[in-house]
Design an enzyme around this catalytic site. Structure first.
Site, PDB file in Angstrom:
ATOM      1  N   GLY B 117      -6.049  14.769 -14.662  1.00 45.90           N
ATOM      2  CA  GLY B 117      -6.144  16.024 -13.933  1.00 45.90           C
ATOM      3  C   GLY B 117      -5.620  15.861 -12.511  1.00 45.90           C
ATOM      4  O   GLY B 117      -5.219  16.823 -11.884  1.00 45.90           O
ATOM      5  N   SER B 118      -5.638  14.621 -12.047  1.00 50.25           N
ATOM      6  CA  SER B 118      -4.870  14.304 -10.847  1.00 50.25           C
ATOM      7  C   SER B 118      -3.534  13.802 -11.375  1.00 50.25           C
ATOM      8  O   SER B 118      -3.448  12.725 -11.982  1.00 50.25           O
ATOM      9  CB  SER B 118      -5.569  13.238 -10.014  1.00 50.25           C
ATOM     10  OG  SER B 118      -4.796  12.977  -8.858  1.00 50.25           O
ATOM     11  N   LEU B 119      -2.498  14.591 -11.177  1.00 50.64           N
ATOM     12  CA  LEU B 119      -1.239  14.345 -11.881  1.00 50.64           C
ATOM     13  C   LEU B 119      -0.590  13.018 -11.502  1.00 50.64           C
ATOM     14  O   LEU B 119      -0.783  12.507 -10.417  1.00 50.64           O
ATOM     15  CB  LEU B 119      -0.283  15.512 -11.646  1.00 50.64           C
ATOM     16  CG  LEU B 119      -0.718  16.815 -12.336  1.00 50.64           C
ATOM     17  CD1 LEU B 119       0.138  17.996 -11.876  1.00 50.64           C
ATOM     18  CD2 LEU B 119      -0.633  16.663 -13.851  1.00 50.64           C
ATOM     19  N   ASN B 178       8.941  21.655 -19.373  1.00 54.61           N
ATOM     20  CA  ASN B 178       8.913  23.117 -19.521  1.00 54.61           C
ATOM     21  C   ASN B 178       9.536  23.834 -18.320  1.00 54.61           C
ATOM     22  O   ASN B 178       9.632  25.057 -18.306  1.00 54.61           O
ATOM     23  CB  ASN B 178       7.498  23.627 -19.840  1.00 54.61           C
ATOM     24  CG  ASN B 178       6.506  23.341 -18.736  1.00 54.61           C
ATOM     25  OD1 ASN B 178       6.842  23.345 -17.562  1.00 54.61           O
ATOM     26  ND2 ASN B 178       5.256  23.114 -19.116  1.00 54.61           N
ATOM     27  N   SER B 345      -2.309 -14.551  -0.483  1.00 51.97           N
ATOM     28  CA  SER B 345      -3.202 -14.184   0.622  1.00 51.97           C
ATOM     29  C   SER B 345      -4.596 -13.821   0.121  1.00 51.97           C
ATOM     30  O   SER B 345      -5.591 -14.098   0.783  1.00 51.97           O
ATOM     31  CB  SER B 345      -2.643 -12.980   1.393  1.00 51.97           C
ATOM     32  OG  SER B 345      -1.550 -13.341   2.191  1.00 51.97           O
ATOM     33  N   GLU B 366       0.600  -0.337  -5.459  1.00 52.75           N
ATOM     34  CA  GLU B 366      -0.849  -0.361  -5.601  1.00 52.75           C
ATOM     35  C   GLU B 366      -1.353   0.687  -6.579  1.00 52.75           C
ATOM     36  O   GLU B 366      -2.388   0.495  -7.227  1.00 52.75           O
ATOM     37  CB  GLU B 366      -1.513  -0.160  -4.233  1.00 52.75           C
ATOM     38  CG  GLU B 366      -1.259  -1.291  -3.236  1.00 52.75           C
ATOM     39  CD  GLU B 366       0.103  -1.228  -2.557  1.00 52.75           C
ATOM     40  OE1 GLU B 366       0.817  -0.209  -2.725  1.00 52.75           O
ATOM     41  OE2 GLU B 366       0.465  -2.193  -1.862  1.00 52.75           O
ATOM     42  N   GLN B 427      -2.299  -3.390   9.310  1.00 50.76           N
ATOM     43  CA  GLN B 427      -2.782  -4.325   8.276  1.00 50.76           C
ATOM     44  C   GLN B 427      -4.310  -4.430   8.232  1.00 50.76           C
ATOM     45  O   GLN B 427      -4.845  -5.212   7.451  1.00 50.76           O
ATOM     46  CB  GLN B 427      -2.203  -5.729   8.511  1.00 50.76           C
ATOM     47  CG  GLN B 427      -0.740  -5.773   8.911  1.00 50.76           C
ATOM     48  CD  GLN B 427       0.189  -5.329   7.814  1.00 50.76           C
ATOM     49  OE1 GLN B 427       0.194  -5.893   6.740  1.00 50.76           O
ATOM     50  NE2 GLN B 427       0.978  -4.297   8.071  1.00 50.76           N
ATOM     51  N   ARG B 473     -10.344 -12.292   6.297  1.00 51.20           N
ATOM     52  CA  ARG B 473      -9.286 -13.273   6.462  1.00 51.20           C
ATOM     53  C   ARG B 473      -9.762 -14.586   7.078  1.00 51.20           C
ATOM     54  O   ARG B 473      -9.400 -15.658   6.585  1.00 51.20           O
ATOM     55  CB  ARG B 473      -8.172 -12.675   7.322  1.00 51.20           C
ATOM     56  CG  ARG B 473      -7.024 -13.630   7.591  1.00 51.20           C
ATOM     57  CD  ARG B 473      -5.898 -12.937   8.360  1.00 51.20           C
ATOM     58  NE  ARG B 473      -4.827 -13.876   8.635  1.00 51.20           N
ATOM     59  CZ  ARG B 473      -4.804 -14.704   9.675  1.00 51.20           C
ATOM     60  NH1 ARG B 473      -5.790 -14.714  10.532  1.00 51.20           N
ATOM     61  NH2 ARG B 473      -3.790 -15.535   9.851  1.00 51.20           N
TER      62      ARG B 473
END
Lengths: 627, 627
Positions: B117-119, B178, B345, B366, B427, B473
């Site tokens: 539904g989220s295209l 369509n 990383s 991602e 970052q 980190r």
């Protein structure tokens, strides 16, 4: 003006390489190999292709350069040092606290238009800049330097479609195909044809070249300049770390600076040996052919026409958004709108109907919509991108970077919350306030009626930096008179009395639930205060503290949003030092389809739920700091 | 088994059209025209192509179908009703509260694997399913039905690259062209070749067909099945609203149901007239060739080996993540890992080194990484996708939908906060806790040392639903003994005494700042309580209430995150009814580059800042509910 000679360009590229090595070694971190692969391209662009004024990087008609591969920042800094923007010695402040030469470029620097470093965003920004040049009939061309690795980002292909759709022949991308990502070879390594095929299929003019052959780079740039009706992508084969045998073309060197001492010195000596003797003249940067400033924006709040509603009208805030957007567009030609194929739901089609030349259809591609808005905003336009609030989520990393860039973009998200009803959870934004509040410089408005929506649109237009308007699907009654005034950090106290037991803080659709609850409770002899917290960020601390103090520290927040990161947290954070109770009514599970009324009830944010919450708090002892 | 005859398929498609009209008209909303364009494709898939068991939609070796164009839900429901999954009459409960036939599909229904539904998300999920079939050596094929409008989403092209990279010949996409979006014609209208060129350039086998020609659909599906070494995209030209003259191929009808009464009745009569006479047998759905269940997952907490560190070791939590990931992978073959080209990383490369066949490289994409994880999780894998925490933001809409789907995925985000240092704001994840906490069913852990990281990885693996691990980190000291136990909703009280003036609640890197502050304050005679709130969601309300009550209602939260939506809001929300003060130390502006230590100091989350905050609160009167 004579074109600079290839030996001169080569020596400049070599200098950029040396400076990139030196600054990253001094910093002890950074991405020198990424700089070295692109040094020839950057030297050719800045010293032989682009028209700009090194002394005036914000010149409105200058050619634009976007370093989409933001980790190449030391190269960008090196070229501007070479152009005289600051002393070369300052390059050694790279990545240190207080230096604007940050690890990745931000607009703290006058020659950076949009912050980069989140890969795959530069092309979308470049599209916005190219659209802006078209809007201002500027001769400015836009160049976007991309990495091959970031071509895996879907946002790049949203940009590919948009660039071709808008026939942006004033836009030129250069993909630095050095073949190496961070952890391994990229998917396509040095297969330049893989890139050419993709860009060509997406409607671009694509040219494959050796990215270290300066003559080839210049020829490709000239070909791009001569190309009409479509943008150009130059696919440049390069070697990561070009010029330094230690790491040239080798994996395992991404994001590693050379150690100061013999390692760095050896590399620099190797590069210095690559300088060639020449007596050719230094390049002369051609200035833009014109200079046209647009001047300051008007005071939108002052000139905005009075909203034309009458008491009792039912108007959705999303509809008022469309009305206001068209009105703002009539006030100033810099107001532009973008939408992701839902303009007939967000009512941005009212703007399109009036100002078609300033309406940019993004189709169902939210990332390029926000990225293009960033590019437009970086050059004087005042963009209003809109879609369903939940789908702004798709672009949340762009919104994050718009915050880092402090760009003047005004986002609108419609269909917020469970009050959309039957479409179900995939279409309901229930986390948008959390996302937008987490952008520290973002103004967040959540109006409940058409008058406040229109007025807040003008306030948003006047407020520098990113702003977000949360809009609702259902029609709601007109609550405010046309001359009511609203401000960032303001609120409206809608019910108030000397014996208020509890203060209910609502926004958007829940304002009407709170008013209904107040009416019922008043009949039961339990007066409550009702506050419309239309400005969620900044929030009206003074009003909240006063309300809490007057109501025994009993606050209830009610919001058509998940319990985390929204209105409840905003209120709670504002009154943290008061020792109040802040009870949150909010959606606490993944919702379902149903009618808006059913869903407000089921998820505990209806008038009934407010009445119950008030009743549960009334018996509790008063809390709060002694006064 | 004989293939079903075309007349039979045609009649089934007609029935699907009628049912889609009827259910949306009854609901008074929905997208009938979208259903009608795809009805022939869906009939062909379900009645003549796919191998599955209608009585057992979760069969592990069944062919999978993903309705990426989720607004076509009524069509999906109609086909499962036709298959006997539930009575056709139940279709009329579409979009009503309590019915699982929601406006867009969710996995409340056994035949839905991932919510759509989220295209632009379905292809990524399909890639995960196809990878999972490969992992289990299953004959299962995956079919993804996409809209042409959603092809503008960049995530689709991330999926295109990933599908080709992994050579997923068990994956077949069908794009329903369509030609009409919501507000206007799509960018490419009915130019099928525009789609074929793009998919071909991205390495897919692409076939253009008439999407209403059942014989052509069957031929294309057979061709896809016979294609090896690459996935197939069938580009099907269709008419939106096919079969009903009122809206067939016409703009302005997106998301509009026909009115009950003459409008609906006329359309249904028109469709009923399209039934053809046939005495051919009804289709028989072929069952999967095998059935292999994987059984329940082990108790990871129980069998996880003791972490092997000694006091004084300095180990980054991201490194412990990699160690734990490899260890979990050794415990069970369903543990899989994905990374977006930063495995060196995030240390997910330790998993890759041990379990290369279960490590999926997503490159810098991602969205497809999270989408593929969703698809893998929907079929028994236990995926751990990782990247820099700020870049998970790129996929936040996928994460939202993973929450809607309640999928068992375990996200890891490294390099959280300003403590990354020199790389700068692009970052630094400073809003990730806000985003993840806003997923109501998401478990959120933020460990401070390597032991708690490893232990919490096992807890995350045991906890159903989405989970997020926030990783840092910098190297941090080992704080906990190897046999320490951790739980969702737990915390560790690290400093505690009878006269504690203030309770400081920290997590991750700030735990060590809080401990340093406690040591200094103890010397000044101001003992404080220090709590490691490693479980940010759920949070340990009992410990926080007890700490606040013992410390005069004086709480300080300190987090390497923006002030909104993170630890401070979590703590404040948990103790809302106590009348405590909750002072938040957090990052309140866009940060800069600098050393980690400098940045903790500059942005007010260092030991110094904690000492100052404690001193400012110590003088304040005790607050809180009477006990």
């Amino acid at each position: 003006m004579p074109a600079p000679s290839l030996p001169v360009l080569h020596n400049l590229a070599t200098q950029l390489r040396i400076d990139s090595i030196r600054s990253t070694s001094e910093a002890g971190s950074g991405h020198p190999t990424t700089c070295l692969s692109a040094a020839d391209i950057v030297a050719a662009l800045f010293f032989a292709e682009m028209r700009f004024d090194p002394a005036d990087p914000r010149h409105p008609d200058a050619d634009r350069f976007v370093l989409s591969k933001g980790h190449g920042a030391p190269l960008l800094y090196a070229v501007w040092a070479a152009l005289g923007a600051f002393p070369r010695s300052e390059l050694l402040t790279l990545r240190t606290l207080g230096s604007d030469l940050e690890g990745h470029p931000t607009p703290r620097l006058p020659f950076v238009d949009v912050a980069t470093g989140s890969l795959g965003q530069g092309l979308a920004a470049g599209i916005g800049m190219a659209l802006n040049a078209r809007r201002t009939a500027s001769p400015s061309r836009t160049y976007v330097l991309m990495g091959d690795g970031e071509s895996a980002e879907g946002s790049v292909w949203e940009g590919a479609e948009a660039g071709a759709f808008h026939r942006l022949d004033n836009l030129c991308g250069i993909t630095d195909v050095n073949g190496l990502g961070q952890s391994r070879a990229t998917q396509w390594d040095h297969d330049l044809q893989a890139y050419v095929s993709r860009w060509t299929a997406f409607g671009w003019h694509a040219i494959a070249i050796d990215g270290h052959d300066l003559a080839a780079i210049l020829r490709a740039l000239a070909e791009a300049r001569a190309t009409t009706g479509q943008p150009t992508m130059i696919v440049a084969g390069t070697l990561k770390g070009k010029g330094v045998k230690l790491f040239e073309g080798k994996p395992g060197w991404h994001g590693k600076a050379l150690k100061k001492g013999p390692e760095m010195d050896g590399a620099i000596a190797e590069l210095e040996a690559q300088y060639v003797k020449t007596s050719d003249p230094a390049p002369v940067i051609p200035k833009p052919a014109r200079r046209r400033d647009e001047g300051p924006l008007p005071d939108f709040v002052k000139v905005y026409p009075a909203p034309a509603y009458k008491a009792g009208d039912l108007v959705a805030t999303r509809e008022a958004y469309g009305t206001a957007l068209a009105a703002l567009g009539a006030i100033d030609g810099r107001v532009v709108a973008l939408d992701a194929d839902v303009g007939n739901s967000t009512f941005s089609d009212r703007f399109e109907a009036k100002h078609a030349d300033r309406f940019y259809q993004a189709f169902i591609a939210e990332q390029v919509m926000i990225g293009a808005a960033m590019g437009l905003a970086s050059h004087g336009a005042l963009p209003f991108p809109s879609t369903f609030a939940c789908f702004l989520n798709r672009a949340s990393d762009f919104i994050r970077m718009a915050g880092v860039s402090h760009l003047n973009i005004k986002l609108a998200g419609s269909h917020a919350g469970v009050s959309i009803g039957e479409d179900g959870p995939s279409q309901m934004a229930l986390e948008d306030l959390a996302i937008m509040r987490a952008v520290p410089n973002c103004t967040v408005f959540y109006p409940c009626d058409a008058v406040s929506t229109e007025r807040l649109m003008a306030v948003a237009a006047n407020t520098p930096g990113p702003a977000y308007l949360r809009l609702s699907r259902p029609k709601t009654p007109i609550l405010y008179p046309a001359d009511a005034t609203f401000r960032a950090g303001g609120s409206m106290t809608l019910r108030q009395g000397p014996r208020d037991a509890v203060a209910v803080v609502a926004a958007g659709v829940t304002v009407f639930e709170a008013l209904a609850a107040a009416d019922r409770l008043a009949k039961e002899g339990v007066p409550i205060r009702v506050i419309d917290a239309y400005s969620v960020q900044p929030i009206d601390r003074d009003a909240l503290v006063a309300a809490g103090a007057a109501c025994g520290g009993r606050l209830i927040t009610v919001e058509d949003h998940y319990a985390h990161g929204g209105l409840g947290d905003a209120v709670s954070g504002a009154v943290w030092d008061q020792g109040f109770r802040v009870k949150r009514l909010a959606v606490r599970e993944i919702p379902r389809s149903g009618t808006p009324e059913q869903l407000l009830e089921k998820y505990g944010i209806s008038a009934n739920a407010i009445v119950e919450a008030v009743q549960s708090l009334v018996g509790a002892p008063a809390l709060g700091a002694p006064r």
